[in-house]
Design an enzyme around this catalytic site. Sequence first.
Site, PDB file in Angstrom:
ATOM      1  N   PHE A  20       1.051  -1.699  -0.091  1.00  0.00           N
ATOM      2  CA  PHE A  20       0.372  -0.150   0.000  1.00  0.00           C
ATOM      3  C   PHE A  20       0.646   1.060   0.198  1.00  0.00           C
ATOM      4  O   PHE A  20       0.992   2.487  -0.313  1.00  0.00           O
ATOM      5  CB  PHE A  20      -0.476  -0.186   1.146  1.00  0.00           C
ATOM      6  CG  PHE A  20      -1.977   1.074   1.005  1.00  0.00           C
ATOM      7  CD1 PHE A  20      -2.870   1.201   0.459  1.00  0.00           C
ATOM      8  CD2 PHE A  20      -2.187   2.162   2.256  1.00  0.00           C
ATOM      9  CE1 PHE A  20      -3.968   1.948   0.171  1.00  0.00           C
ATOM     10  CE2 PHE A  20      -2.777   2.899   2.152  1.00  0.00           C
ATOM     11  CZ  PHE A  20      -3.531   3.266   0.944  1.00  0.00           C
ATOM     12  N   ARG A  48       5.920   8.035   0.127  1.00  0.00           N
ATOM     13  CA  ARG A  48       4.732   8.588  -0.142  1.00  0.00           C
ATOM     14  C   ARG A  48       4.658   8.746  -0.928  1.00  0.00           C
ATOM     15  O   ARG A  48       4.891  10.660  -0.681  1.00  0.00           O
ATOM     16  CB  ARG A  48       4.007   8.847   1.373  1.00  0.00           C
ATOM     17  CG  ARG A  48       3.641   7.261   1.994  1.00  0.00           C
ATOM     18  CD  ARG A  48       2.021   8.436   3.199  1.00  0.00           C
ATOM     19  NE  ARG A  48       1.191   8.306   2.830  1.00  0.00           N
ATOM     20  CZ  ARG A  48       0.595   8.578   3.781  1.00  0.00           C
ATOM     21  NH1 ARG A  48       0.645   8.721   4.751  1.00  0.00           N
ATOM     22  NH2 ARG A  48      -1.506   8.726   3.686  1.00  0.00           N
ATOM     23  N   GLY A 127      12.442  12.844   8.433  1.00  0.00           N
ATOM     24  CA  GLY A 127      13.452  11.612   9.161  1.00  0.00           C
ATOM     25  C   GLY A 127      13.689  10.425   8.674  1.00  0.00           C
ATOM     26  O   GLY A 127      14.716   9.363   8.799  1.00  0.00           O
ATOM     27  N   GLU A 154     -12.838   2.287  -1.126  1.00  0.00           N
ATOM     28  CA  GLU A 154     -11.503   1.949  -0.204  1.00  0.00           C
ATOM     29  C   GLU A 154     -11.485   1.647   1.169  1.00  0.00           C
ATOM     30  O   GLU A 154     -10.751   2.422   2.080  1.00  0.00           O
ATOM     31  CB  GLU A 154     -11.933   3.989  -0.497  1.00  0.00           C
ATOM     32  CG  GLU A 154     -11.561   4.184  -2.058  1.00  0.00           C
ATOM     33  CD  GLU A 154     -10.970   5.630  -2.210  1.00  0.00           C
ATOM     34  OE1 GLU A 154     -10.789   6.643  -1.204  1.00  0.00           O
ATOM     35  OE2 GLU A 154     -10.978   5.496  -3.330  1.00  0.00           O
TER      36      GLU A 154
END
Length: 201
Positions: A20, A48, A127, A154
């Site tokens: 994912f 991401r 970080g 979803e």
Amino acid sequence: PSFTRDDVKIVNAKTVYDGFFRVRKYLLKHRMVEGGWTRELTRECFDRPPAVGVMLYDPYKDTVVVVEQFRIGALDSPEGPWQIELVAGIIETGESAEEVAHREVAEEAGTDLLDLEYICEYYPSPGGSNEKLYLYCGGVDSEGMGGVHGVKEEGEDIWVHVFPREELWNSLQENYIQNAATIIALQWLQMNWQRLQQKWQ
């Protein structure tokens, strides 16, 4: 900042997990403050896409619309894994941040934006993640808002709440709101609500 991307040398980079979300593993060196280069360092990065968060404010009633939903990252929180937060969504290929704001507000809150004002953009956790979040404040008419929304396919189960602005601000002071985007947006709103009332009314 004193350094740029040119001050980093990537020795090797590979994807170590691709589900994912994606995790990338780097072997790299970067320049040091006092000169020279670091030894080779291993760093993992949670990869991401950028996302958009929208604080919904009703200038007519001085209310704020937020959503409540399950968040896996807060699974072990003493308060539980449901978070009070902004409407938010990931920027898909070819979309602008503003387009995502309008799309997500319709999907998650069941309403249209009257206006949209940029707040800021930031890295929530640089970080270990490259995610960048774009924050906006959206003007809405909160009359009749509430209930459960989201895209069922979803797995979204999003509960929409309408709070007086001062009540939500007090909730922030009492540590009931624990995610950075909502905290930042509420602090911004507390500094700008009077200006927004003049602008949007």
